[in-house]
Design an enzyme around this catalytic site. Structure first.
Site, mmCIF file in Angstrom:
data_model
loop_
_atom_site.group_PDB
_atom_site.id
_atom_site.type_symbol
_atom_site.label_atom_id
_atom_site.label_comp_id
_atom_site.label_asym_id
_atom_site.label_seq_id
_atom_site.Cartn_x
_atom_site.Cartn_y
_atom_site.Cartn_z
ATOM 1 N N ASP A 90 0.790 -0.981 0.207
ATOM 2 C CA ASP A 90 0.005 0.035 -0.025
ATOM 3 C C ASP A 90 0.810 1.234 -0.138
ATOM 4 O O ASP A 90 2.008 1.243 0.735
ATOM 5 C CB ASP A 90 -0.904 -0.138 1.446
ATOM 6 C CG ASP A 90 -2.022 1.052 0.925
ATOM 7 O OD1 ASP A 90 -2.961 0.796 0.399
ATOM 8 O OD2 ASP A 90 -1.688 2.321 1.802
ATOM 9 N N ILE A 91 0.659 2.074 -0.876
ATOM 10 C CA ILE A 91 1.398 3.312 -0.934
ATOM 11 C C ILE A 91 1.105 4.082 0.308
ATOM 12 O O ILE A 91 -0.197 4.540 0.510
ATOM 13 C CB ILE A 91 0.864 4.513 -2.225
ATOM 14 C CG1 ILE A 91 1.090 3.406 -3.560
ATOM 15 C CG2 ILE A 91 1.972 5.594 -2.492
ATOM 16 C CD1 ILE A 91 0.740 4.128 -4.737
ATOM 17 N N GLU A 119 -4.808 2.531 -4.267
ATOM 18 C CA GLU A 119 -3.349 2.384 -4.092
ATOM 19 C C GLU A 119 -2.758 1.169 -3.458
ATOM 20 O O GLU A 119 -1.666 1.270 -3.111
ATOM 21 C CB GLU A 119 -2.860 3.717 -3.315
ATOM 22 C CG GLU A 119 -3.205 3.672 -1.845
ATOM 23 C CD GLU A 119 -4.562 4.090 -1.632
ATOM 24 O OE1 GLU A 119 -4.777 4.645 -0.425
ATOM 25 O OE2 GLU A 119 -5.480 4.330 -2.453
#
Length: 310
Positions: free
Chosen positions: A179-180, A222
């Site tokens: 996950d960003i 994301e």
């Protein structure tokens, strides 16, 4: 035999299996197709053809109908049950077999003997074009437009197959969740178009950081996931570390501004024998959130037997 046809540039190296109990026809057809640039295998009957296909994947099978033992229609049916190959059926008995019967068995086309090789080649090219078009449409259906990774729908299908294989053969299997970090802040600051640039570039970095057996997916927003077949926790951690570092080294320049770095939080779960697939995904997701909770830009590994943060 003189050949005046141009090589089929769009289908060079397509693999063809020629099946005919007539040695002369088999040899001449093999010579013709090989000269045009196709990679050819031959078999003198249905059973031999199935043996060849066990070790040599092909794109198209060209088979006679009338052969001793297993005839061409039975061969066609067996091939379609086991493989996703195109089949062109040949026969010298026009009155005994209908086009509908042959197509119903799964063949892509039907030609009569004596075969004009130029006509056969044109039919082969058409079959290969249609196969290529179908494969492109299938790829589009399972691919995320922005990142060019597989989409979430295909993730569940692929993971189901890998879990089944891990249970059947008792092979290891690992799953990464990425996950960003602070991506909402990035979007709010620079706009969604710049955010899309980040997502597209991360798709490239993830693809480039994987091994041949691995597959990557845009799981949602994301968040990304990577399936690692034949992989235990230690090797999964190596893959995760490689991705973490490659993404951390990337610099973005949103709207011509100052360079901005991006980091990701990664969770790893190793599959437990007979574990429910949803539970497996949830453990990888929980590991990723542990990475978030402990400072981001890090990897958390949930082992098959123990759960520990790294």
């Amino acid at each position: 035999m003189a050949i005046a046809m141009k090589k089929p540039q769009s289908h060079i190296n397509s693999r063809i299996l020629i099946v005919d109990d007539d040695d002369t026809i088999r040899v001449l057809m093999n010579e013709f197709m090989t000269t045009l640039g196709y990679q050819c295998y031959t078999a003198s009957g249905g059973l031999e053809a199935l043996d060849v296909l066990e070790t040599h994947p092909v794109d198209v099978v060209i088979t006679d109908i009338i052969m001793p033992g297993m005839d061409g229609l039975e061969l066609t049916q067996q091939i379609k049950e086991q493989y996703d190959y195109e089949i062109i059926v040949m026969t010298g008995f026009a009155g005994e077999y209908s086009y509908e019967e042959v197509i119903h068995k799964g063949a892509s086309d039907f030609v009569f003997k004596p075969v004009r090789y130029e006509e056969l080649h044109l039919r082969l090219q058409r079959v290969l074009r249609e196969r290529s078009m179908r494969e492109k449409l299938e790829r589009l259906a399972i691919t995320d437009d922005l990142t060019k990774l597989f989409n979430a729908r295909h993730f569940y299908k692929r993971l189901t197959a890998e879990v089944d294989r891990a249970n059947r053969y008792e092979h290891p299997l690992a799953l990464l969740m990425l996950d960003i970090d602070y991506f909402k802040m990035y979007n709010d600051t620079y706009g969604h178009l710049e955010g899309n640039t980040v997502l597209a570039r991360l798709g490239q970095i993830i693809r480039n950081g994987l091994r041949r057996l691995d597959s990557a997916y845009r799981y949602g927003g994301e968040e990304f996931t990577v399936i690692l077949p034949e992989t235990g926790g230690t090797n999964a951690h190596h893959v995760a570390r490689r991705l973490l570092e490659a993404i951390g080294n990337e610099i973005f320049f949103p709207a011509g501004g100052k360079g901005v770095g991006i980091t990701v939080s990664i969770g790893i779960a190793q599959y437990r024998p007979e574990e429910d697939m949803k539970a497996f995904i949830k453990r990888a997701d929980m590991a990723m959130y542990e990475s978030k909770k402990h400072g981001r830009n890090r990897i958390t590994f949930f082992d098959a037997d123990i759960e520990a943060a790294n």
